[in-house]
Design a protein around this motif. Structure first.
Motif, PDB file in Angstrom:
ATOM      1  N   THR B 173       0.863  -1.217   0.051  1.00 38.77           N
ATOM      2  CA  THR B 173      -0.283   0.141  -0.037  1.00 38.77           C
ATOM      3  C   THR B 173       0.767   0.854  -0.022  1.00 38.77           C
ATOM      4  O   THR B 173       1.197   1.419   0.753  1.00 38.77           O
ATOM      5  CB  THR B 173      -0.891  -0.078   1.363  1.00 38.77           C
ATOM      6  N   LEU B 174       0.605   2.202  -1.038  1.00 39.20           N
ATOM      7  CA  LEU B 174       1.685   3.294  -1.133  1.00 39.20           C
ATOM      8  C   LEU B 174       0.933   4.396  -1.002  1.00 39.20           C
ATOM      9  O   LEU B 174      -0.430   4.457  -1.917  1.00 39.20           O
ATOM     10  CB  LEU B 174       2.409   3.136  -2.744  1.00 39.20           C
ATOM     11  N   PRO B 175       1.436   5.311  -0.714  1.00 41.81           N
ATOM     12  CA  PRO B 175       0.985   6.846  -0.110  1.00 41.81           C
ATOM     13  C   PRO B 175       0.592   7.055  -1.096  1.00 41.81           C
ATOM     14  O   PRO B 175       1.903   6.447  -2.770  1.00 41.81           O
ATOM     15  CB  PRO B 175       2.535   7.354   0.346  1.00 41.81           C
ATOM     16  N   VAL B 176      -0.134   8.136  -1.925  1.00 40.98           N
ATOM     17  CA  VAL B 176      -0.115   8.888  -2.845  1.00 40.98           C
ATOM     18  C   VAL B 176       0.903  10.182  -3.476  1.00 40.98           C
ATOM     19  O   VAL B 176       0.727  11.022  -1.985  1.00 40.98           O
ATOM     20  CB  VAL B 176      -1.497   9.428  -3.312  1.00 40.98           C
ATOM     21  N   ILE B 177       1.733   9.941  -3.995  1.00 41.76           N
ATOM     22  CA  ILE B 177       2.638  11.484  -4.085  1.00 41.76           C
ATOM     23  C   ILE B 177       2.293  11.974  -5.788  1.00 41.76           C
ATOM     24  O   ILE B 177       2.145  11.445  -6.525  1.00 41.76           O
ATOM     25  CB  ILE B 177       3.616  11.056  -4.156  1.00 41.76           C
ATOM     26  N   ILE B 178       1.983  13.226  -5.645  1.00 41.11           N
ATOM     27  CA  ILE B 178       1.539  13.304  -6.870  1.00 41.11           C
ATOM     28  C   ILE B 178       2.227  15.068  -7.264  1.00 41.11           C
ATOM     29  O   ILE B 178       2.917  15.720  -6.187  1.00 41.11           O
ATOM     30  CB  ILE B 178      -0.320  14.501  -7.437  1.00 41.11           C
ATOM     31  N   HIS B 179       3.050  14.475  -8.471  1.00 39.32           N
ATOM     32  CA  HIS B 179       4.187  16.084  -8.766  1.00 39.32           C
ATOM     33  C   HIS B 179       3.730  16.015 -10.467  1.00 39.32           C
ATOM     34  O   HIS B 179       3.065  16.112 -10.806  1.00 39.32           O
ATOM     35  CB  HIS B 179       5.301  14.947  -9.509  1.00 39.32           C
ATOM     36  N   LYS B 180       4.851  17.493 -10.105  1.00 41.29           N
ATOM     37  CA  LYS B 180       3.767  18.264 -11.385  1.00 41.29           C
ATOM     38  C   LYS B 180       4.825  19.976 -11.344  1.00 41.29           C
ATOM     39  O   LYS B 180       5.176  19.711 -10.672  1.00 41.29           O
ATOM     40  CB  LYS B 180       2.621  19.580 -10.840  1.00 41.29           C
ATOM     41  N   THR B 181       5.544  19.482 -12.366  1.00 42.12           N
ATOM     42  CA  THR B 181       6.522  19.779 -13.211  1.00 42.12           C
ATOM     43  C   THR B 181       6.736  21.551 -13.804  1.00 42.12           C
ATOM     44  O   THR B 181       5.975  21.301 -14.458  1.00 42.12           O
ATOM     45  CB  THR B 181       7.167  19.177 -13.591  1.00 42.12           C
ATOM     46  N   LEU B 182       7.131  22.651 -13.679  1.00 41.22           N
ATOM     47  CA  LEU B 182       7.027  23.724 -14.537  1.00 41.22           C
ATOM     48  C   LEU B 182       8.800  24.098 -14.808  1.00 41.22           C
ATOM     49  O   LEU B 182       9.778  23.896 -14.174  1.00 41.22           O
ATOM     50  CB  LEU B 182       6.281  24.682 -13.916  1.00 41.22           C
ATOM     51  N   LEU B 183       8.771  23.804 -16.526  1.00 36.76           N
ATOM     52  CA  LEU B 183      10.099  24.070 -16.545  1.00 36.76           C
ATOM     53  C   LEU B 183      10.795  25.602 -17.130  1.00 36.76           C
ATOM     54  O   LEU B 183       9.357  25.787 -18.036  1.00 36.76           O
ATOM     55  CB  LEU B 183      10.177  23.170 -18.142  1.00 36.76           C
ATOM     56  N   THR B 184      11.048  25.873 -16.509  1.00 42.08           N
ATOM     57  CA  THR B 184      11.559  27.572 -16.707  1.00 42.08           C
ATOM     58  C   THR B 184      13.188  27.549 -17.238  1.00 42.08           C
ATOM     59  O   THR B 184      13.872  27.139 -17.091  1.00 42.08           O
ATOM     60  CB  THR B 184      11.782  28.234 -15.492  1.00 42.08           C
ATOM     61  N   VAL B 185      13.227  28.776 -17.699  1.00 44.64           N
ATOM     62  CA  VAL B 185      14.167  29.052 -18.133  1.00 44.64           C
ATOM     63  C   VAL B 185      14.774  29.959 -18.612  1.00 44.64           C
ATOM     64  O   VAL B 185      13.927  31.346 -18.806  1.00 44.64           O
ATOM     65  CB  VAL B 185      14.003  28.452 -20.160  1.00 44.64           C
ATOM     66  N   ASP B 228      -6.015  11.158  -0.455  1.00 50.36           N
ATOM     67  CA  ASP B 228      -7.071  12.056  -1.386  1.00 50.36           C
ATOM     68  C   ASP B 228      -6.418  12.148  -3.242  1.00 50.36           C
ATOM     69  O   ASP B 228      -6.061  13.292  -3.358  1.00 50.36           O
ATOM     70  CB  ASP B 228      -8.053  12.410  -1.321  1.00 50.36           C
ATOM     71  N   ARG B 229      -6.554  11.051  -3.920  1.00 51.59           N
ATOM     72  CA  ARG B 229      -5.849  12.037  -5.002  1.00 51.59           C
ATOM     73  C   ARG B 229      -6.377  12.674  -5.967  1.00 51.59           C
ATOM     74  O   ARG B 229      -5.823  13.871  -6.760  1.00 51.59           O
ATOM     75  CB  ARG B 229      -5.550  10.402  -6.058  1.00 51.59           C
ATOM     76  N   TYR B 230      -8.267  12.694  -6.082  1.00 52.47           N
ATOM     77  CA  TYR B 230      -8.619  14.039  -6.691  1.00 52.47           C
ATOM     78  C   TYR B 230      -8.071  15.296  -5.740  1.00 52.47           C
ATOM     79  O   TYR B 230      -7.786  16.594  -6.750  1.00 52.47           O
ATOM     80  CB  TYR B 230     -10.062  13.218  -6.518  1.00 52.47           C
ATOM     81  N   LEU B 231      -8.315  15.195  -4.724  1.00 57.63           N
ATOM     82  CA  LEU B 231      -8.045  16.650  -3.904  1.00 57.63           C
ATOM     83  C   LEU B 231      -6.875  16.899  -3.794  1.00 57.63           C
ATOM     84  O   LEU B 231      -6.601  18.841  -4.567  1.00 57.63           O
ATOM     85  CB  LEU B 231      -8.275  16.251  -2.776  1.00 57.63           C
ATOM     86  N   LEU B 232      -5.836  16.148  -4.389  1.00 54.47           N
ATOM     87  CA  LEU B 232      -4.423  16.621  -4.086  1.00 54.47           C
ATOM     88  C   LEU B 232      -4.155  16.913  -5.287  1.00 54.47           C
ATOM     89  O   LEU B 232      -3.311  18.154  -5.693  1.00 54.47           O
ATOM     90  CB  LEU B 232      -3.339  15.531  -3.702  1.00 54.47           C
ATOM     91  N   GLN B 233      -4.878  16.519  -6.414  1.00 54.16           N
ATOM     92  CA  GLN B 233      -4.516  16.898  -7.776  1.00 54.16           C
ATOM     93  C   GLN B 233      -5.354  18.318  -8.079  1.00 54.16           C
ATOM     94  O   GLN B 233      -4.233  19.506  -8.255  1.00 54.16           O
ATOM     95  CB  GLN B 233      -5.378  15.586  -9.219  1.00 54.16           C
TER      96      GLN B 233
END
Lengths: 413, 413
Positions: B173-185, B228-233
């Protein structure tokens, strides 16, 4: 003489950075007769570091630590080392002068966290860091040596070359280790092993043969361990010669260099040149050549003829050829390699045209279909290959295969 | 959930290869909520492997092993694992079919050493290797999981993605981890941090922001931990939008992709194309574009105009320009980028001409001097850069800098 390398820091454990330090250190240490028993990457955590030190000192006489010394690391490595040796911390004047000098140079105020970088465990000998603020530390302990170095690669490298390696040579009586590597191309590991089984069997116990396969190439590395460098070298060279004679043309180089570098060396000796017409490899093959210093002596350049229009305009491929046989065809590969020879005026040329994928395949020409041509000095070979369905692999395999074909063509000359 | 990675094989310990596998695996595992406690590289030696397994299973629930499975490795890893679990070896029919299929495909005789690759410890579940002959092995043991995989990167990667990660998700049972990445230059880490300090301060404790700088780019990675994946997202997307609005044009992509891929995506949306005229980068920039699937939709190709003659013949650079100002000059870079637009008929083009080193520099134009041009849609920018004295770094920096310049030009449109 055995050593262990311990890298400290979460950056490696979360995959943020690749540990290139350890491979470099291993090469340097091997060259002076120190073998690496284990490399361990551990977190910035006192208990974990202590455990790693304990385990390492059971196996090795030399422990080299990198990382965990930055100003924001809360000095965990240094405090842990002081605890490990049961000593206090002291301010090192030379290290402080170094930090002060660096901050003055960049006109930055010296903060307390920076001053803390000059604090070291009382029992260490400081290794001055000419390229950064974190000092290296050398510990003698129960006949063993422990060295802590910063994790920034160029700081560590300079410290290793200038201070650590010389001091290790002074401290220990190191054996002689000599390596000799043959680069072979075009035959698999197991097939090679069969062809040279009798030579391998005849090696004395102090000479080892390793097979190091990588994408269509196998490096054969002979390693010899002993005391008498002169005798070892002569014996090693003898076996290398036997292997070279047995394997003939598939030996591309008798040193540990990349295949494209071996090809350029051969071309340079002959005063010849090379150009490239590559489509599905998209610049990768040219990059392989040009990553090496001095490539401009033999590498004239090339075309990344991704679109059909560029195949026609730069390489002079006949539009009717592409229309009749397709861009991925024997005929197009042939006209591309001939076009490169003619337009770029090189002695040899390579052409590659294929479907790298993952899309773009058809029943007749599935993804992974690649035509490769090599030509020069009146010879030309054009062959079809069926690689897999993975784009990056198809690119790499196509390039390496083309190099192998050119190597064969050159070896026959 | 903690895991350890053990790599087996002398290649890493002698520094012949750099362990890139572990960093990749660490990233993949982190993404599904599994942290790496330690990474260890050990030799092809039974006792040493057993010791490493013992130590690892004291710290972690998941042990991932790579390497030590090649046909000439004398099966040390597999025999050691069988010994560790106290079981015999068995022939796995599926693994044998796989080896047989691969040898048949390449029309090579199946030798006994190859057949041995289908022998596995009796208690393992075989993970079929779609890309090579050595099978992967999955062991359940005392509530822990041990997985052995081949060390060849693409074989390991495919096995991880297709089989190991999904099975780990099923098993634990793995925790929910959500990543979101922005690429800046184009902006440094500390400058970025100042601009978004208030947004960063407003993040709840379960959302972390990481700055991941690399060669002129900084990735901003938001990571959210919870149930809660939905809320986290939803919450994560909200903060990502705030960051994007604040940073504007310096955000090249709102996903974790390479800069050149972000550029191609933008071009493709607009129905535009790109071509390259590169000298000192020698094919590397073209390779950056063409490594990505679907690049042929926007990337037309280019010239690796290493020699002056190719700059003239393919790109139409005036020989008088090179003679008067030199190949590394504003004028040549300008004619190269204009020549690419004209000859290759793309919407945008990039030119790079410089001295990658280590030799070839002069007082006026030392090693590391690079001129870069970007042009298209009636705009053109040509700039000079002074990089360092390391060849490969100069190649990489030139390419990334050119991409940054093109990104700026495109963002202004």
């Amino acid at each position: 003489m055995l050593a262990e390398i311990i890298t400290i820091g979460d950056e490696i454990l979360i995959g943020q950075i690749i540990d290139t330090n350890s491979a470099w250190m291993a090469q340097e240490l091997n060259a002076v007769g120190i073998r690496i028993k284990q490399i361990s990457s551990v977190s910035d955590d006192r208990e974990h570091i202590l455990k790693a030190l304990d385990e390492a000192q059971q196996r090795a006489d030399i422990i080299l630590i990198t990382g965990g010394l930055g100003p924001t690391k809360d000095d965990i490595t240094k405090k842990t080392l002081a605890g490990y040796f049961g000593v206090d911390m002291r301010l090192d004047e030379e290290a402080l002068a170094n930090v002060t000098r660096i901050f003055a140079k960049y006109n930055r105020p010296l903060l307390e966290v920076n001053r803390q970088q000059a604090m070291v465990p009382a029992n260490c000998e400081v290794l001055n860091n000419h390229n950064g603020t974190a000092p290296g530390m050398w510990f003698n302990h129960n006949g063993k040596v422990l060295v802590s170095m910063p994790g920034v690669p160029h700081e560590m490298m300079y410290m290793m070359e200038q201070q650590v390696i010389p001091k290790l040579k002074e401290t220990f009586t190191l054996p002689v280790i000599i390596h000799k590597t043959l680069l072979t191309v075009g035959e698999g590991e197991s097939f090679l092993a069969e062809r040279i089984a009798d030579i391998e069997d005849s090696l004395p116990p102090y000479i080892k043969l390793a097979y190091l396969p990588k994408l269509g190439q196998v490096r054969l590395r002979l390693s010899s361990y002993g005391d008498d460098r002169y005798l070892l070298q002569a014996e090693l060279d003898g076996f290398a010669t036997q292997l070279t004679q047995r394997l003939g043309n598939i030996v591309a180089a008798d040193e540990d260099i990349a295949l494209e570098k071996a090809i350029m060396n051969r071309l340079e000796e002959r005063g010849e040149t090379i150009s490239i017409a590559e489509s599905c490899t998209g610049g990768y093959l040219s990059h392989l050549f040009t990553q090496h210093a001095g490539s401009s002596a033999t590498f004239l350049g090339g075309a990344v003829s991704y679109s059909n229009q560029l195949k026609e305009s730069i390489l002079g491929v006949n539009p009717a050829t592409i229309e009749q046989f397709g861009a991925v065809s024997e005929q197009t590969a042939t006209e591309m390699v001939q076009g490169a020879l003619k337009q770029f005026k090189s002695t040899y040329a390579i052409s590659i045209t294929g479907i790298a994928g993952p899309t773009g395949g058809t029943d007749a020409k599935p993804v992974g279909t690649v035509w490769i041509g090599v030509a020069g000095n009146g010879e030309m070979v054009v062959r079809k290959f069926q690689f897999g369905n993975k784009r990056r692999q198809n690119i790499e395999r196509s390039a390496i295969t083309a190099l192998g074909m050119l190597n064969t063509l050159l070896a026959a000359k």
